[in-house]
Design a protein around this motif. Sequence first.
Motif, PDB file in Angstrom:
ATOM      1  N   UNK A 505       0.890  -1.108   0.129  1.00  7.67           N
ATOM      2  CA  UNK A 505      -0.095  -0.025   0.090  1.00  7.67           C
ATOM      3  C   UNK A 505       0.910   1.104   0.031  1.00  7.67           C
ATOM      4  N   UNK A 506       0.268   2.267  -0.281  1.00 11.13           N
ATOM      5  CA  UNK A 506       1.186   3.786  -0.252  1.00 11.13           C
ATOM      6  C   UNK A 506       2.058   3.912   1.089  1.00 11.13           C
ATOM      7  N   UNK A 631       0.326   1.997  -7.526  1.00 11.74           N
ATOM      8  CA  UNK A 631      -0.709   1.681  -6.608  1.00 11.74           C
ATOM      9  C   UNK A 631      -1.925   2.408  -6.901  1.00 11.74           C
ATOM     10  N   UNK A 632      -1.731   3.789  -7.292  1.00 10.09           N
ATOM     11  CA  UNK A 632      -3.255   4.502  -7.364  1.00 10.09           C
ATOM     12  C   UNK A 632      -3.722   3.973  -8.848  1.00 10.09           C
ATOM     13  N   UNK A 633      -3.069   3.557  -9.797  1.00 14.49           N
ATOM     14  CA  UNK A 633      -3.648   2.998 -10.843  1.00 14.49           C
ATOM     15  C   UNK A 633      -4.387   1.649 -10.438  1.00 14.49           C
ATOM     16  N   UNK A 634      -3.749   0.891  -9.706  1.00 12.34           N
ATOM     17  CA  UNK A 634      -4.520  -0.390  -9.362  1.00 12.34           C
ATOM     18  C   UNK A 634      -5.739  -0.188  -8.593  1.00 12.34           C
ATOM     19  N   UNK A 635      -5.762   1.001  -7.491  1.00 10.59           N
ATOM     20  CA  UNK A 635      -6.874   1.330  -6.898  1.00 10.59           C
ATOM     21  C   UNK A 635      -8.071   1.850  -7.896  1.00 10.59           C
ATOM     22  N   UNK A 636      -7.724   2.689  -8.758  1.00 13.48           N
ATOM     23  CA  UNK A 636      -8.817   2.965  -9.649  1.00 13.48           C
ATOM     24  C   UNK A 636      -9.290   1.806 -10.677  1.00 13.48           C
ATOM     25  N   UNK A 637      -8.253   1.052 -10.967  1.00  9.62           N
ATOM     26  CA  UNK A 637      -8.573  -0.292 -11.567  1.00  9.62           C
ATOM     27  C   UNK A 637      -9.677  -1.158 -10.763  1.00  9.62           C
TER      28      UNK A 637
END
Length: 878
Positions: A505-506, A631-637
């Motif tokens: 995670x971040x 990580x941000x892109x994964x969350x958006x995905x």
Amino acid sequence: MAVRGKLKIYFSYAAGAGKTCAMLSAAREEQKDGMDVVAGIIENRDRPETEALLVGMEQIPPQEISREGTVMHEFDLDRAIRRHPELILLDELAHTNPAGSRHKKRYQDMEELLRAGINVYTTVNVQHIESLQDLVVSITGLSVHERIPDHVLDSADQVELIDIEPDDLIDRLNRGKIYHEQPQGQNASGFSPEKLIALREIALRYTASQLNRIALQISSQEANQEHYSNEHILVCLSSAASNKKVIRTAARMAEAFHGDFTALFVETPETKGLTQKNKTELRANLRLAEQLGAQIATTYGEDISGQIAEYAKTSRVSKIILGRSHSKKSWFGNTNIMDKLAAASPNMDIYIIPDTQPSLYNRFPQYRISPRLSLTSTFITFGILLVCTLIGLWFSALGFREANIITVYILGVLLSAMITEGRLYSAATSIFSVLVFNYFFTAPYFSLRAYDSGYPVTFLVMLAASFITSTLTMRVKEQARQSAKKAFRTEVLLETSRKLQQAKDPAAIINETAQQMVKLLDRTVIFYSVLPGSLSEPLIFPKEDSDANLHIYTSSSERSVADWVYKNNKRAGATTDTFSAAGCLYHAVRGGDSVFAVAAIVMENEDPLEVFDKSLVIAMLGECALALEKEQLNEKQKEISIQIQQEQLRANLLRAISHDLRTPLTSISGNAGILIGNSGVLSEEQKTGLYTDIYDDSIWLINLVENLLSISRIENGSLNLNVQAELIEEVIAEALLHLNRKSNEHIIRTVLSDELIMARMDSRLIIQVLINLLDNAIKYTGTGSHITVSAKRDKQMVVVEVADDGPGISDEAKTRIFDMFYTADNIRGDGRRGLGLGLSLCKSIINAHGGTFAVHDNFPQGALFRFTLQAEEVNVHE
């Protein structure tokens, strides 16, 4: 994010050409057209023409700064940003702000205004362009200290040349039109016609180059492709002050060829011996190269020419720019770096720029050896000499020749160089070895005189051998130290990449990056995570054994620097030109235009970062930004996937409802129509049959709607469990009360191992599970079938089973029976098609309770559904 403002520069070859008046005139025209125009700072020097053009134009009140009893009126950047006009005027862009200002230079104020979305008009003279400084000095003989990097003009949307004849300019100067305080008729240094003509030519060429660059950019954008040049210019950095001339020449060449521009620094074992002055010059040269648009690269090695050649081949460099070396040729071959580089890279163009000061690239650079006196090393040195002397006396007593004794002392010098710190002790060992050997082992003994004429030669050879041995040993030690340091840096960088890939995670990504930065730099690191619209509280990662008060680095003043870095996506703080008084160096952890975090490196009472360490820090922060972006892109995905699943669920529900609800709704409406239109004709038995059909269809619809609502709550994550301890017997009894009327056609019984079995559950949902299971057993088994509901305690769980003796479920259907919208048979026992929601809902409810749900074969025939719930202890004394 605000749209970046437009920049227009009024450019000329000398002061007094009319740049300020031209800028004010253009601004007044914009003001007439309705634009909101404000004068930020205008250096009018009491000129009537300038004062007249300022009449009726709003001006930003200057900021008064007091320094050593002198009050200075400076541009107020914060007030200008709060005012936020459409257009602001800034005179003399190369002006240096007083100490303590946010930015060191006015052009940095201008860049912040542009990032805030404010258009800027400004003025610049050719003398203030960084890459042209050497040409200007060669013409005027004067060095201009207020300069701006070339990228400022490169980023301009418009560059307008304000030209005037040199004779007219001199006439204006002589009449006091330029400098009001200068007596009329008195000329100023640098304003001769010849010099002005030369400056004018430089300004015209530079303006033409800028216009050509803008035209190339426009044509590339229209062709929807980037401009490409196969030219790659490489300039070599050194610690010489005159290296700035080499860098500026390379920058002009890169601009002329429209090629890539790289500045290379080769770190050698001698780099650590540079004086503080040379280190300061090296950092200044590095910063100058960055300002002129160079990509900084660093390599390490003792063979400088070999490192340059290897990098040039790997990076496809076409031209190498060097300062002239002062090293001389040796009797044994060429030691000049240019000759060696030409031999290593015969297909590259090498340009030599006159360099009048010593450079780091000399074979024996001028650095200072700071003798490090140590009591331990002193005792070791004298101990080695004593042991060598004792061994020598022993060899002499045994009749060994003097050559063997000399070998012992050379071995002692070797040991001293290996064990002690610094060159001082190895040099002292070499000298004292000769003296001791002369004193004890040459006639006359116990005297520093020597009778034999060959002894002086022996002494010189012994001293030379000792010095060479100690020098080579020290060099090997230094190379080993540098190799270990390089290996450590490489290991840290690779370890950082590996740990960031494993971070979940971040918070873990930031923690791993900070820990690795502390490990690399041995400095305290502070991180600020990015929250929506602001920064989080600081996360402090102190270096080992740090006893400093770290809270001073998270004060409101330091926090304001971090906020500025976050908003402007620029580095700031100590060792930079923005907020230079801060105690930390702040970097934006960024990916493109997005800032994911702000990293602060504590610099108070610490030396500035070395070139190689700085490159590694930037690389580590780049890795951190990539990990955070991923990580941000994964969350958006994930969010997109959930939305897609929800949309698919809605689509499937709509398809199922539109198809499967049509039959019961048609039946209800048809039966109701028959009752309304033929109530007098129908017999009571017929009416009862129609009423029964309407009731059955409506109950089916009610159960379906309940299942749909429960499914939607589960999918949206809004299913809130009201878990309490409940008696299983009561829950089963409640479920049996809500079965449809056809339950009377089957034999349903309840089997409990104990009447006081309690489990933790949301009774409303568990009742719904039991109703679905019992309805399925009723619908898919024939009339008169046996259905059993049983419950028992099994350790910490309660096991509930619903079994029937119907046709059972095939092995193929068991693997999919809990999937949504799947039915084992297209037609139920009552001839009505189902939606396939009941068992999927049951499994979701039981899983939400932390239990298990499964289907098995009943013995000797039929199906058995089993689920578990958390058991609750029964207090029989209550």
